[in-house]
Design a protein around this motif. Structure first.
Motif, PDB file in Angstrom:
ATOM      1  N   PHE A  47       0.835  -1.197   0.000  1.00  0.00           N
ATOM      2  CA  PHE A  47       0.000   0.000   0.000  1.00  0.00           C
ATOM      3  C   PHE A  47       0.871   1.248   0.000  1.00  0.00           C
ATOM      4  CE2 PHE A  47      -2.425   3.376   2.116  1.00  0.00           C
ATOM      5  CZ  PHE A  47      -3.552   3.402   1.309  1.00  0.00           C
ATOM      6  N   GLY A  48       1.982   1.191   0.724  1.00  0.00           N
ATOM      7  CA  GLY A  48       2.888   2.335   0.768  1.00  0.00           C
ATOM      8  C   GLY A  48       3.494   2.651  -0.577  1.00  0.00           C
ATOM      9  N   LEU A  49       3.539   1.676  -1.475  1.00  0.00           N
ATOM     10  CA  LEU A  49       4.074   1.887  -2.820  1.00  0.00           C
ATOM     11  C   LEU A  49       2.975   2.211  -3.826  1.00  0.00           C
ATOM     12  CD1 LEU A  49       6.746  -0.949  -3.064  1.00  0.00           C
ATOM     13  CD2 LEU A  49       7.165   1.511  -2.982  1.00  0.00           C
ATOM     14  N   VAL A  50       1.811   1.602  -3.665  1.00  0.00           N
ATOM     15  CA  VAL A  50       0.738   1.785  -4.643  1.00  0.00           C
ATOM     16  C   VAL A  50       0.237   3.223  -4.638  1.00  0.00           C
ATOM     17  CG1 VAL A  50      -1.655   1.185  -5.187  1.00  0.00           C
ATOM     18  CG2 VAL A  50      -0.001  -0.615  -4.674  1.00  0.00           C
ATOM     19  N   GLU A  51       0.036   3.785  -3.460  1.00  0.00           N
ATOM     20  CA  GLU A  51      -0.525   5.139  -3.374  1.00  0.00           C
ATOM     21  C   GLU A  51       0.344   6.181  -4.079  1.00  0.00           C
ATOM     22  OE1 GLU A  51      -2.374   8.242  -0.081  1.00  0.00           O
ATOM     23  OE2 GLU A  51      -1.108   6.574   0.579  1.00  0.00           O
ATOM     24  N   PRO A  52       1.661   6.259  -3.798  1.00  0.00           N
ATOM     25  CA  PRO A  52       2.462   7.268  -4.507  1.00  0.00           C
ATOM     26  C   PRO A  52       2.563   7.027  -6.005  1.00  0.00           C
ATOM     27  CG  PRO A  52       3.872   5.835  -3.189  1.00  0.00           C
ATOM     28  CD  PRO A  52       2.465   5.555  -2.786  1.00  0.00           C
ATOM     29  N   VAL A  53       2.580   5.754  -6.428  1.00  0.00           N
ATOM     30  CA  VAL A  53       2.624   5.472  -7.861  1.00  0.00           C
ATOM     31  C   VAL A  53       1.338   5.954  -8.534  1.00  0.00           C
ATOM     32  CG1 VAL A  53       2.649   3.631  -9.584  1.00  0.00           C
ATOM     33  CG2 VAL A  53       4.254   3.567  -7.673  1.00  0.00           C
ATOM     34  N   LEU A  54       0.205   5.789  -7.855  1.00  0.00           N
ATOM     35  CA  LEU A  54      -1.062   6.285  -8.410  1.00  0.00           C
ATOM     36  C   LEU A  54      -1.048   7.808  -8.519  1.00  0.00           C
ATOM     37  CD1 LEU A  54      -3.728   4.000  -6.682  1.00  0.00           C
ATOM     38  CD2 LEU A  54      -2.898   3.914  -9.046  1.00  0.00           C
ATOM     39  N   TYR A  55      -0.508   8.481  -7.495  1.00  0.00           N
ATOM     40  CA  TYR A  55      -0.368   9.946  -7.573  1.00  0.00           C
ATOM     41  C   TYR A  55       0.488  10.333  -8.773  1.00  0.00           C
ATOM     42  CZ  TYR A  55      -2.540  11.359  -3.144  1.00  0.00           C
ATOM     43  OH  TYR A  55      -3.429  11.642  -2.135  1.00  0.00           O
ATOM     44  N   LEU A  56       1.568   9.612  -8.964  1.00  0.00           N
ATOM     45  CA  LEU A  56       2.475   9.929 -10.058  1.00  0.00           C
ATOM     46  C   LEU A  56       1.788   9.741 -11.414  1.00  0.00           C
ATOM     47  CD1 LEU A  56       5.316  10.686 -11.008  1.00  0.00           C
ATOM     48  CD2 LEU A  56       5.910   8.259 -10.892  1.00  0.00           C
ATOM     49  N   ILE A  59      -1.508  12.401 -11.519  1.00  0.00           N
ATOM     50  CA  ILE A  59      -1.165  13.821 -11.519  1.00  0.00           C
ATOM     51  C   ILE A  59       0.071  14.088 -12.379  1.00  0.00           C
ATOM     52  CG2 ILE A  59      -0.480  15.788 -10.082  1.00  0.00           C
ATOM     53  CD1 ILE A  59      -2.155  14.640  -7.853  1.00  0.00           C
ATOM     54  N   GLY A  60       1.117  13.273 -12.169  1.00  0.00           N
ATOM     55  CA  GLY A  60       2.340  13.502 -12.919  1.00  0.00           C
ATOM     56  C   GLY A  60       2.130  13.392 -14.415  1.00  0.00           C
ATOM     57  N   TYR A  61       1.421  12.340 -14.838  1.00  0.00           N
ATOM     58  CA  TYR A  61       1.177  12.157 -16.261  1.00  0.00           C
ATOM     59  C   TYR A  61      -0.134  12.806 -16.706  1.00  0.00           C
ATOM     60  CZ  TYR A  61       5.090   8.948 -16.808  1.00  0.00           C
ATOM     61  OH  TYR A  61       6.352   8.406 -16.878  1.00  0.00           O
ATOM     62  N   GLY A  62      -1.182  12.679 -15.870  1.00  0.00           N
ATOM     63  CA  GLY A  62      -2.478  13.248 -16.253  1.00  0.00           C
ATOM     64  C   GLY A  62      -2.439  14.760 -16.356  1.00  0.00           C
ATOM     65  N   VAL A  63      -2.115  15.422 -15.250  1.00  0.00           N
ATOM     66  CA  VAL A  63      -1.990  16.881 -15.265  1.00  0.00           C
ATOM     67  C   VAL A  63      -0.791  17.299 -16.116  1.00  0.00           C
ATOM     68  CG1 VAL A  63      -1.614  18.930 -13.832  1.00  0.00           C
ATOM     69  CG2 VAL A  63      -3.088  17.086 -13.013  1.00  0.00           C
ATOM     70  N   GLY A  64       0.263  16.462 -16.076  1.00  0.00           N
ATOM     71  CA  GLY A  64       1.457  16.781 -16.853  1.00  0.00           C
ATOM     72  C   GLY A  64       1.193  16.892 -18.338  1.00  0.00           C
ATOM     73  N   SER A  65       0.209  16.144 -18.850  1.00  0.00           N
ATOM     74  CA  SER A  65      -0.113  16.236 -20.276  1.00  0.00           C
ATOM     75  C   SER A  65      -0.675  17.603 -20.626  1.00  0.00           C
ATOM     76  CB  SER A  65      -1.118  15.140 -20.648  1.00  0.00           C
ATOM     77  OG  SER A  65      -2.356  15.344 -19.978  1.00  0.00           O
ATOM     78  N   LEU A  66      -1.207  18.302 -19.642  1.00  0.00           N
ATOM     79  CA  LEU A  66      -1.733  19.657 -19.856  1.00  0.00           C
ATOM     80  C   LEU A  66      -0.670  20.727 -19.588  1.00  0.00           C
ATOM     81  CD1 LEU A  66      -5.161  19.229 -18.019  1.00  0.00           C
ATOM     82  CD2 LEU A  66      -4.703  18.981 -20.465  1.00  0.00           C
ATOM     83  N   VAL A  67       0.230  20.423 -18.651  1.00  0.00           N
ATOM     84  CA  VAL A  67       1.228  21.415 -18.252  1.00  0.00           C
ATOM     85  C   VAL A  67       2.417  21.435 -19.198  1.00  0.00           C
ATOM     86  CG1 VAL A  67       2.852  22.066 -16.430  1.00  0.00           C
ATOM     87  CG2 VAL A  67       0.551  21.275 -15.836  1.00  0.00           C
ATOM     88  N   GLY A  68       2.888  20.242 -19.588  1.00  0.00           N
ATOM     89  CA  GLY A  68       4.098  20.164 -20.398  1.00  0.00           C
ATOM     90  C   GLY A  68       5.328  20.313 -19.528  1.00  0.00           C
ATOM     91  N   SER A  69       6.235  21.208 -19.895  1.00  0.00           N
ATOM     92  CA  SER A  69       7.432  21.460 -19.106  1.00  0.00           C
ATOM     93  C   SER A  69       7.137  22.479 -18.012  1.00  0.00           C
ATOM     94  CB  SER A  69       8.574  21.978 -19.993  1.00  0.00           C
ATOM     95  OG  SER A  69       8.948  20.999 -20.944  1.00  0.00           O
ATOM     96  N   VAL A  70       7.827  22.354 -16.887  1.00  0.00           N
ATOM     97  CA  VAL A  70       7.648  23.286 -15.775  1.00  0.00           C
ATOM     98  C   VAL A  70       8.466  24.537 -16.063  1.00  0.00           C
ATOM     99  CG1 VAL A  70       7.930  23.622 -13.295  1.00  0.00           C
ATOM    100  CG2 VAL A  70       7.327  21.364 -14.196  1.00  0.00           C
ATOM    101  N   PRO A  71       7.850  25.715 -16.047  1.00  0.00           N
ATOM    102  CA  PRO A  71       8.584  26.946 -16.340  1.00  0.00           C
ATOM    103  C   PRO A  71       9.743  27.163 -15.365  1.00  0.00           C
ATOM    104  CG  PRO A  71       6.219  27.338 -16.372  1.00  0.00           C
ATOM    105  CD  PRO A  71       6.412  25.957 -15.839  1.00  0.00           C
TER     106      PRO A  71
END
Length: 273
Positions: A47-56, A59-71
Protein backbone atom coordinates in the motif's frame (compact mmCIF):
# COMPACT_ATOMS: atom_id res chain seq x y z
CA UNK A 1 0.66 -10.46 24.85
CA UNK A 2 4.14 -10.46 23.36
CA UNK A 3 7.06 -10.03 25.73
CA UNK A 4 10.67 -9.32 24.92
CA UNK A 5 13.13 -12.03 25.85
CA UNK A 6 15.29 -11.42 28.88
CA UNK A 7 18.29 -12.65 26.90
CA UNK A 8 19.69 -11.10 23.74
CA UNK A 9 21.58 -13.46 21.49
CA UNK A 10 25.21 -12.69 20.74
CA UNK A 11 26.73 -14.56 17.79
CA UNK A 12 30.18 -14.48 19.35
CA UNK A 13 29.55 -14.87 23.05
CA UNK A 14 26.18 -16.54 23.31
CA UNK A 15 23.15 -15.12 25.13
CA UNK A 16 23.68 -11.88 27.04
CA UNK A 17 21.34 -10.74 29.83
CA UNK A 18 19.26 -7.83 28.49
CA UNK A 19 20.10 -5.66 31.48
CA UNK A 20 23.80 -6.00 30.57
CA UNK A 21 23.33 -5.34 26.84
CA UNK A 22 24.40 -2.00 25.43
CA UNK A 23 21.85 0.60 24.33
CA UNK A 24 22.29 -0.21 20.63
CA UNK A 25 21.54 -3.88 21.20
CA UNK A 26 18.54 -3.04 23.37
CA UNK A 27 17.18 -0.79 20.63
CA UNK A 28 17.79 -3.42 17.96
CA UNK A 29 15.95 -6.03 20.00
CA UNK A 30 12.76 -3.97 19.76
CA UNK A 31 13.38 -3.20 16.08
CA UNK A 32 13.70 -6.94 15.50
CA UNK A 33 10.44 -7.51 17.35
CA UNK A 34 8.68 -4.97 15.13
CA UNK A 35 9.87 -6.59 11.94
CA UNK A 36 8.96 -10.06 13.16
CA UNK A 37 5.41 -8.70 13.26
CA UNK A 38 5.67 -6.89 9.90
CA UNK A 39 6.90 -9.93 8.00
CA UNK A 40 3.54 -11.63 8.53
CA UNK A 41 1.96 -9.28 6.00
CA UNK A 42 3.28 -7.34 3.02
CA UNK A 43 0.10 -5.25 2.81
CA UNK A 44 1.55 -2.10 4.46
CA UNK A 45 4.57 -2.15 2.15
CA UNK A 46 2.46 -2.73 -0.95
CA UNK A 47 0.00 0.00 0.00
CA UNK A 48 2.89 2.33 0.77
CA UNK A 49 4.07 1.89 -2.82
CA UNK A 50 0.74 1.79 -4.64
CA UNK A 51 -0.53 5.14 -3.37
CA UNK A 52 2.46 7.27 -4.51
CA UNK A 53 2.62 5.47 -7.86
CA UNK A 54 -1.06 6.29 -8.41
CA UNK A 55 -0.37 9.95 -7.57
CA UNK A 56 2.48 9.93 -10.06
CA UNK A 57 0.39 8.37 -12.82
CA UNK A 58 -2.74 10.46 -12.29
CA UNK A 59 -1.16 13.82 -11.52
CA UNK A 60 2.34 13.50 -12.92
CA UNK A 61 1.18 12.16 -16.26
CA UNK A 62 -2.48 13.25 -16.25
CA UNK A 63 -1.99 16.88 -15.27
CA UNK A 64 1.46 16.78 -16.85
CA UNK A 65 -0.11 16.24 -20.28
CA UNK A 66 -1.73 19.66 -19.86
CA UNK A 67 1.23 21.41 -18.25
CA UNK A 68 4.10 20.16 -20.40
CA UNK A 69 7.43 21.46 -19.11
CA UNK A 70 7.65 23.29 -15.77
CA UNK A 71 8.58 26.95 -16.34
CA UNK A 72 12.06 27.80 -15.09
CA UNK A 73 13.00 24.14 -14.57
CA UNK A 74 13.12 22.89 -18.16
CA UNK A 75 11.93 19.38 -17.39
CA UNK A 76 8.66 17.61 -17.97
CA UNK A 77 6.05 17.81 -15.26
CA UNK A 78 6.08 14.11 -14.30
CA UNK A 79 9.83 14.21 -13.68
CA UNK A 80 9.38 17.38 -11.62
CA UNK A 81 6.73 16.01 -9.25
CA UNK A 82 8.27 12.52 -8.93
CA UNK A 83 11.00 13.49 -6.37
CA UNK A 84 8.43 15.39 -4.33
CA UNK A 85 6.14 12.37 -4.23
CA UNK A 86 9.15 10.31 -3.16
CA UNK A 87 9.67 12.72 -0.24
CA UNK A 88 6.01 12.46 0.75
CA UNK A 89 6.26 8.67 0.52
CA UNK A 90 9.07 8.67 3.09
CA UNK A 91 7.10 11.10 5.23
CA UNK A 92 3.84 9.14 5.14
CA UNK A 93 5.54 5.81 5.84
CA UNK A 94 7.43 7.16 8.85
CA UNK A 95 4.39 8.96 10.26
CA UNK A 96 2.21 5.90 9.76
CA UNK A 97 4.57 3.86 11.92
CA UNK A 98 5.15 6.29 14.77
CA UNK A 99 1.64 7.70 14.98
CA UNK A 100 -0.85 5.06 13.90
CA UNK A 101 1.37 2.09 14.74
CA UNK A 102 2.65 3.30 18.10
CA UNK A 103 -0.73 4.66 19.20
CA UNK A 104 -2.34 1.33 18.40
CA UNK A 105 0.34 -0.47 20.41
CA UNK A 106 -0.37 1.86 23.34
CA UNK A 107 -4.17 1.97 23.33
CA UNK A 108 -5.27 -1.31 21.73
CA UNK A 109 -2.53 -3.92 21.83
CA UNK A 110 -0.96 -2.75 25.13
CA UNK A 111 2.38 -3.89 23.74
CA UNK A 112 4.45 -1.58 25.91
CA UNK A 113 2.98 -2.97 29.11
CA UNK A 114 5.17 -6.01 28.44
CA UNK A 115 8.18 -3.94 27.36
CA UNK A 116 8.35 -1.29 30.09
CA UNK A 117 9.23 -3.80 32.88
CA UNK A 118 12.22 -5.04 30.83
CA UNK A 119 15.61 -3.29 30.88
CA UNK A 120 14.59 -1.23 27.85
CA UNK A 121 14.25 2.42 28.84
CA UNK A 122 11.82 4.96 27.39
CA UNK A 123 14.74 6.33 25.38
CA UNK A 124 15.45 2.85 23.99
CA UNK A 125 11.81 2.48 22.96
CA UNK A 126 11.78 5.90 21.29
CA UNK A 127 14.94 5.22 19.32
CA UNK A 128 13.69 1.77 18.33
CA UNK A 129 10.37 3.06 17.02
CA UNK A 130 12.03 5.84 15.04
CA UNK A 131 14.56 3.34 13.66
CA UNK A 132 11.75 1.03 12.60
CA UNK A 133 10.00 3.99 10.94
CA UNK A 134 13.18 4.92 9.06
CA UNK A 135 13.68 1.36 7.78
CA UNK A 136 10.09 1.27 6.54
CA UNK A 137 10.51 4.69 4.89
CA UNK A 138 13.72 3.54 3.23
CA UNK A 139 12.08 0.37 1.85
CA UNK A 140 9.15 2.25 0.31
CA UNK A 141 11.42 5.03 -1.00
CA UNK A 142 13.74 2.57 -2.73
CA UNK A 143 10.72 0.78 -4.20
CA UNK A 144 9.32 4.07 -5.50
CA UNK A 145 12.73 5.02 -6.88
CA UNK A 146 12.76 1.76 -8.81
CA UNK A 147 9.34 2.67 -10.20
CA UNK A 148 10.71 6.04 -11.36
CA UNK A 149 13.53 4.31 -13.17
CA UNK A 150 11.10 1.89 -14.83
CA UNK A 151 8.96 4.82 -16.01
CA UNK A 152 11.96 6.66 -17.42
CA UNK A 153 11.70 9.58 -14.98
CA UNK A 154 15.33 9.60 -13.86
CA UNK A 155 16.74 12.96 -15.00
CA UNK A 156 20.10 12.95 -13.23
CA UNK A 157 22.37 10.52 -11.34
CA UNK A 158 21.78 12.85 -8.40
CA UNK A 159 18.52 11.00 -7.85
CA UNK A 160 20.59 8.34 -6.05
CA UNK A 161 21.02 10.85 -3.24
CA UNK A 162 17.33 10.34 -2.60
CA UNK A 163 18.24 7.14 -0.75
CA UNK A 164 20.22 8.78 2.10
CA UNK A 165 17.88 11.77 1.91
CA UNK A 166 14.87 9.53 2.52
CA UNK A 167 16.61 8.24 5.65
CA UNK A 168 16.87 11.79 6.98
CA UNK A 169 13.26 12.50 6.04
CA UNK A 170 12.23 9.29 7.80
CA UNK A 171 14.10 10.29 10.95
CA UNK A 172 12.53 13.76 10.94
CA UNK A 173 8.95 12.64 10.46
CA UNK A 174 9.37 9.48 12.52
CA UNK A 175 10.50 11.59 15.46
CA UNK A 176 7.80 14.20 14.82
CA UNK A 177 5.15 11.50 14.62
CA UNK A 178 6.32 9.98 17.88
CA UNK A 179 6.18 13.37 19.58
CA UNK A 180 2.69 14.00 18.18
CA UNK A 181 1.51 10.60 19.41
CA UNK A 182 2.19 11.61 23.01
CA UNK A 183 -0.49 14.32 22.68
CA UNK A 184 -3.21 12.03 21.31
CA UNK A 185 -5.96 11.05 23.74
CA UNK A 186 -8.01 8.51 21.76
CA UNK A 187 -8.45 7.18 18.23
CA UNK A 188 -10.68 10.11 17.25
CA UNK A 189 -7.65 12.38 17.60
CA UNK A 190 -6.00 10.58 14.69
CA UNK A 191 -8.19 12.71 12.44
CA UNK A 192 -6.24 15.73 13.65
CA UNK A 193 -3.12 14.17 12.17
CA UNK A 194 -4.72 14.16 8.72
CA UNK A 195 -5.80 17.75 9.30
CA UNK A 196 -2.10 18.64 9.42
CA UNK A 197 -0.66 16.16 6.93
CA UNK A 198 -3.04 16.74 4.03
CA UNK A 199 -2.65 20.54 3.78
CA UNK A 200 1.12 20.19 4.12
CA UNK A 201 1.10 17.64 1.30
CA UNK A 202 -0.92 19.96 -0.93
CA UNK A 203 0.86 23.25 -0.20
CA UNK A 204 4.53 22.25 0.33
CA UNK A 205 5.33 22.63 -3.43
CA UNK A 206 4.67 18.96 -4.11
CA UNK A 207 3.03 19.76 -7.42
CA UNK A 208 4.30 23.24 -8.30
CA UNK A 209 7.23 25.59 -7.61
CA UNK A 210 7.42 27.93 -4.65
CA UNK A 211 7.23 30.89 -7.01
CA UNK A 212 3.51 30.33 -7.66
CA UNK A 213 2.83 31.75 -4.19
CA UNK A 214 2.76 35.49 -3.49
CA UNK A 215 6.07 36.55 -2.00
CA UNK A 216 4.60 37.34 1.48
CA UNK A 217 3.39 33.71 1.74
CA UNK A 218 6.59 32.04 0.63
CA UNK A 219 8.37 32.17 4.05
CA UNK A 220 5.42 30.31 5.62
CA UNK A 221 5.78 27.55 3.02
CA UNK A 222 9.55 27.37 3.46
CA UNK A 223 9.29 26.57 7.18
CA UNK A 224 7.23 23.45 6.51
CA UNK A 225 9.29 20.30 7.13
CA UNK A 226 7.85 18.67 4.02
CA UNK A 227 8.98 21.61 1.89
CA UNK A 228 12.53 21.16 3.18
CA UNK A 229 12.28 17.42 2.54
CA UNK A 230 11.18 18.03 -1.03
CA UNK A 231 14.03 20.50 -1.58
CA UNK A 232 16.51 17.95 -0.25
CA UNK A 233 15.37 15.30 -2.74
CA UNK A 234 14.08 17.25 -5.74
CA UNK A 235 17.05 19.50 -6.46
CA UNK A 236 19.70 16.73 -6.73
CA UNK A 237 17.21 14.55 -8.59
CA UNK A 238 16.97 17.29 -11.22
CA UNK A 239 20.75 17.62 -11.38
CA UNK A 240 20.91 20.84 -9.38
CA UNK A 241 22.80 21.49 -6.16
CA UNK A 242 21.87 24.95 -4.86
CA UNK A 243 22.58 26.21 -1.33
CA UNK A 244 19.05 25.21 -0.33
CA UNK A 245 20.09 21.53 -0.30
CA UNK A 246 22.52 21.70 2.69
CA UNK A 247 20.14 24.17 4.36
CA UNK A 248 17.34 21.62 4.03
CA UNK A 249 19.56 18.88 5.47
CA UNK A 250 20.50 21.08 8.43
CA UNK A 251 16.86 22.00 8.99
CA UNK A 252 15.79 18.36 9.12
CA UNK A 253 18.63 17.42 11.48
CA UNK A 254 17.64 20.14 13.96
CA UNK A 255 13.95 19.32 13.51
CA UNK A 256 14.64 15.64 14.20
CA UNK A 257 16.62 16.40 17.35
CA UNK A 258 13.95 18.70 18.78
CA UNK A 259 11.11 16.30 17.96
CA UNK A 260 12.95 13.35 19.49
CA UNK A 261 13.69 15.30 22.68
CA UNK A 262 10.00 16.15 23.03
CA UNK A 263 8.98 12.55 22.33
CA UNK A 264 11.36 11.08 24.92
CA UNK A 265 10.34 13.57 27.58
CA UNK A 266 6.64 12.90 27.11
CA UNK A 267 6.67 9.15 26.45
CA UNK A 268 7.33 8.20 30.08
CA UNK A 269 3.97 9.54 31.36
CA UNK A 270 2.19 8.19 28.23
CA UNK A 271 3.47 4.64 28.76
CA UNK A 272 2.72 4.84 32.48
CA UNK A 273 -0.97 5.59 31.88
Amino acid sequence: MTTLPTLIDSPSAGPVPADQAGPVRRVLSLVERNFMIYRRSLTPVVFGLVEPVLYLLTIGYGVGSLVGSVPGVDTRYAAYVAPAILATTAMNTAVSHTIFGVFTRVKKDHTYEAIVPTPLSVTDIAYAEVTSAVINALITSVGFLAALAALGLVVSPGVLLAVPASVLVGVAFGAAGLAATTYLRDFADLQLVQLVMLPMFLFATTFYPLTVYPRPLQPFIEVLPLYQSIELIREPALGRFPATVPVAAGYLIVFSWLALRIAIRRMGPMLAR
